[in-house]
Design a protein around this motif. Structure first.
Motif, mmCIF file in Angstrom:
data_model
loop_
_atom_site.group_PDB
_atom_site.id
_atom_site.type_symbol
_atom_site.label_atom_id
_atom_site.label_comp_id
_atom_site.label_asym_id
_atom_site.label_seq_id
_atom_site.Cartn_x
_atom_site.Cartn_y
_atom_site.Cartn_z
ATOM 1 N N ARG A 8 0.858 -1.181 0.000
ATOM 2 C CA ARG A 8 0.000 0.000 0.000
ATOM 3 C C ARG A 8 0.897 1.234 0.000
ATOM 4 O O ARG A 8 2.065 1.184 0.361
ATOM 5 N N CYS A 10 1.493 5.210 1.334
ATOM 6 C CA CYS A 10 1.164 6.224 2.331
ATOM 7 C C CYS A 10 0.628 7.458 1.611
ATOM 8 O O CYS A 10 1.236 7.914 0.641
ATOM 9 N N LYS A 19 1.458 -3.693 3.558
ATOM 10 C CA LYS A 19 0.162 -3.263 4.092
ATOM 11 C C LYS A 19 0.152 -3.220 5.618
ATOM 12 O O LYS A 19 -0.357 -2.283 6.216
ATOM 13 N N ARG A 24 -4.200 2.141 9.007
ATOM 14 C CA ARG A 24 -5.367 2.380 8.153
ATOM 15 C C ARG A 24 -6.333 3.312 8.867
ATOM 16 O O ARG A 24 -6.673 3.110 10.033
ATOM 17 N N VAL A 26 -10.168 5.065 8.361
ATOM 18 C CA VAL A 26 -11.394 4.738 7.630
ATOM 19 C C VAL A 26 -12.452 5.809 7.808
ATOM 20 O O VAL A 26 -12.610 6.364 8.892
ATOM 21 N N TYR A 35 -9.550 5.364 13.369
ATOM 22 C CA TYR A 35 -8.368 4.525 13.187
ATOM 23 C C TYR A 35 -8.827 3.079 13.139
ATOM 24 O O TYR A 35 -9.609 2.638 13.975
ATOM 25 N N ASP A 36 -8.335 2.330 12.175
ATOM 26 C CA ASP A 36 -8.713 0.925 12.011
ATOM 27 C C ASP A 36 -7.508 0.051 12.334
ATOM 28 O O ASP A 36 -6.676 -0.224 11.473
ATOM 29 N N GLY A 39 -7.759 -3.441 10.429
ATOM 30 C CA GLY A 39 -7.925 -3.428 8.981
ATOM 31 C C GLY A 39 -9.197 -4.101 8.509
ATOM 32 O O GLY A 39 -9.291 -4.532 7.366
ATOM 33 N N GLY A 45 -11.042 3.450 3.037
ATOM 34 C CA GLY A 45 -9.813 3.483 3.826
ATOM 35 C C GLY A 45 -8.674 4.208 3.135
ATOM 36 O O GLY A 45 -8.647 4.352 1.915
ATOM 37 N N ALA A 46 -7.736 4.667 3.942
ATOM 38 C CA ALA A 46 -6.506 5.282 3.465
ATOM 39 C C ALA A 46 -5.383 4.807 4.383
ATOM 40 O O ALA A 46 -5.605 4.563 5.570
ATOM 41 N N TYR A 47 -4.194 4.677 3.836
ATOM 42 C CA TYR A 47 -3.059 4.177 4.601
ATOM 43 C C TYR A 47 -2.051 5.284 4.857
ATOM 44 O O TYR A 47 -1.787 6.107 3.987
#
Length: 96
Positions: A8, A10, A19, A24, A26, A35-36, A39, A45-47
């Protein structure tokens, strides 16, 4: 045949990493930003690198807001910041 490792990028520094080395964030279907840790939370989602500097850069440059396609409320940013600080502290404690 070796198993493929998911990669993934950033949203702040644009660096590609495994990953599971990234955090992650969300936007849930009801519009909350959180905050996940596992996952598994459903939503967009964004990393981000597990580094407070990357989180602050992502918020300041609006990269996180663009990736999640929503505005990031200040209280959500503070919760994310607290989670990142907690993880940094745990990592430092684990190294000692």
């Amino acid at each position: 045949m070796p198993k493929k490792i998911p990669m993934r990028q950033c949203v702040a520094c644009r660096e590609k990493k495994e990953k599971f080395a990234l955090a992650r964030v969300v936007r849930t279907p009801d519009g909350r930003v959180l905050y996940d840790a596992r996952g598994k939370v459903s939503g967009r989602g964004a990393y981000i690198c597990r580094d407070l500097k990357c989180l602050e850069k992502a918020v300041k440059s609006r990269a996180l807001a663009r990736a999640l396609e929503c505005e990031i409320p200040d209280e959500a940013f503070e919760e994310l910041r607290a989670q990142f600080l907690k993880e940094e502290q745990e990592a430092q404690d684990g190294q000692q």
